[in-house]
Design an enzyme around this catalytic site. Structure first.
Site, PDB file in Angstrom:
ATOM      1  N   LYS A  63      -3.196  -5.553  -0.365  1.00 42.50           N
ATOM      2  CA  LYS A  63      -1.909  -5.183   0.251  1.00 42.50           C
ATOM      3  C   LYS A  63      -1.020  -6.418   0.189  1.00 42.50           C
ATOM      4  O   LYS A  63      -0.876  -7.166   1.160  1.00 42.50           O
ATOM      5  CB  LYS A  63      -2.145  -4.707   1.687  1.00 42.50           C
ATOM      6  CG  LYS A  63      -0.984  -3.932   2.262  1.00 42.50           C
ATOM      7  CD  LYS A  63      -1.404  -3.196   3.519  1.00 42.50           C
ATOM      8  CE  LYS A  63      -0.234  -2.647   4.290  1.00 42.50           C
ATOM      9  NZ  LYS A  63       0.566  -1.653   3.586  1.00 42.50           N
TER      10      LYS A  63
HETATM   11  N1  PMP Z   1      -1.139   3.163   0.299  1.00 39.75           N
HETATM   12  C1  PMP Z   1      -0.174   2.249   0.335  1.00 39.75           C
HETATM   13  C2  PMP Z   1       0.462   1.810  -0.929  1.00 39.75           C
HETATM   14  C3  PMP Z   1       0.239   1.704   1.563  1.00 39.75           C
HETATM   15  O1  PMP Z   1       1.211   0.789   1.604  1.00 39.75           O
HETATM   16  C4  PMP Z   1      -0.394   2.159   2.747  1.00 39.75           C
HETATM   17  C5  PMP Z   1      -0.012   1.569   4.072  1.00 39.75           C
HETATM   18  N2  PMP Z   1       1.328   1.840   4.413  1.00 39.75           N
HETATM   19  C6  PMP Z   1      -1.386   3.138   2.652  1.00 39.75           C
HETATM   20  C7  PMP Z   1      -1.743   3.606   1.405  1.00 39.75           C
HETATM   21  C8  PMP Z   1      -2.082   3.649   3.877  1.00 39.75           C
HETATM   22  O2  PMP Z   1      -2.914   2.648   4.398  1.00 39.75           O
HETATM   23  P1  PMP Z   1      -3.246   2.569   5.950  1.00 39.75           P
HETATM   24  O3  PMP Z   1      -3.824   3.870   6.328  1.00 39.75           O
HETATM   25  O4  PMP Z   1      -4.219   1.449   6.073  1.00 39.75           O
HETATM   26  O5  PMP Z   1      -1.973   2.307   6.653  1.00 39.75           O
END
Ligand code: PMP
Length: 296
Positions: free
Chosen positions: A153
């Site tokens: 991320k």
């Molecule tokens: N995919 C992407 C590209 C993201 O940026 C996110 C988070 N906003 C997610 C999936 C979902 O991840 P999480 O459930 O950990 O927020």
């Protein structure tokens, strides 16, 4: 505009106006860094350990040393919420490569920069949660893992921003991104699920996507309900012909999808499994996902 927040920045809690980083920070110059979007519900930081794991694994992958230990970081997140008197919030935790020179070489950045913001976020209207959202496939492919791994991320979100802009052009609520082979990867900021014949299906991590904390949590809740869960590659057509579809993310939680590329999904209304999981998720977060209360 939001004013008056107390921000954690490199060892200090400062007023929002004083929370400044250098224009030579490689987070700004190159999008070099990692971040997390975290939620606090009812005085609990939801899945904090999982978010910190992802942050530290991402940092390790890009060769970034975080100054704080995970234990210190947990306290920083909690203290930021406490200082802003926010028992329900959306938290942004960011670690950049830090101040360097104008070259991209990370060796010229001796110390990373850490900041934490506790605020709020609202991605979609309550009506969309009730009625479901329309999404479209975008032309921009998700980054290939060998170039810029979607599992990290990172602060470099241009891939997703391109995709979001394309979705915006059509008026759709979200854009579905395919990987380089044409399999469904994820939405621009959420993971994708669909239901067929009572089985819950989502792409595997190797399809090239962020391993969402909400994704993992929803799979667990579904299994607890006795729903079979599969991680398999699938194409757009599988979604066109799905019984139900929804997206998951920390900010979005679970949002039903009822239309994809103009095709109605299922009955055109949020499906029974989707609605059940939304309820399970809302109950689960209320109790902090069985987590520890880390501040009062
Ligand atoms: N995919 C992407 C590209 C993201 O940026 C996110 C988070 N906003 C997610 C999936 C979902 O991840 P999480 O459930 O950990 O927020």
């Amino acid at each position: 505009m939001l004013v008056g927040l107390i921000i954690y920045l490199d060892g200090k809690f400062v007023d929002e106006e004083d929370a400044r980083i250098s224009v030579f920070d490689h987070g700004v110059l190159y999008g070099d860094g990692v971040f997390e979007g975290i939620r606090a519900y009812n005085g609990f930081v939801f899945k904090l350990k999982e978010h910190l794991n992802r942050l530290y694994h991402g940092a390790h992958t890009i060769g970034l040393k975080i100054n704080e230990t995970p234990e210190e970081m947990a306290q920083i997140v909690a203290e930021t919420c406490r200082r802003n008197n926010l028992s329900d919030s959306y938290i942004r935790l960011v670690v950049t490569r830090g101040k360097g020179d104008l070259g991209l070489d990370p060796r010229n950045c001796p110390k990373s920069t850490t900041f934490c913001i506790a605020s709020s976020i609202r991605l979609y209207s309550e009506e969309l949660y009730k009625k479901g959202m329309a999404v479209v496939t975008v032309a921009t492919r998700r980054n290939i893992a060998e170039a810029c791994n979607p599992r990290v991320k990172s602060l470099n979100y241009l891939n997703n921003i391109y995709a979001k802009m394309e979705a915006n052009l059509t008026g759709a609520g979200e854009g579905i991104m395919l990987n380089n082979e044409g399999y469904v990867a994820e939405a621009t900021g959420d993971n994708v699920f669909y239901v067929r014949d009572g089985v819950l299906i989502t792409p595997p991590i190797y399809a090239g996507l962020l391993e969402g904390i909400t994704r993992n949590c929803v799979m667990e809740l579904a299994r607890k309900r006795g729903i079979e869960v599969k991680e398999t590659l699938f194409t757009r057509m599988d979604l066109y012909t799905a019984d139900e579809c929804f997206l998951t993310g920390t900010a979005a939680e679970i949002i039903p999808v009822v239309k994809y590329d103009g095709r109605i999904i299922g009955t055109g209304e949020p499906g029974e499994i989707t609605k059940a999981l939304i309820e399970d998720y809302r109950n689960y977060v209320k109790n902090a996902g069985d987590g520890e209360r880390i501040w009062e």
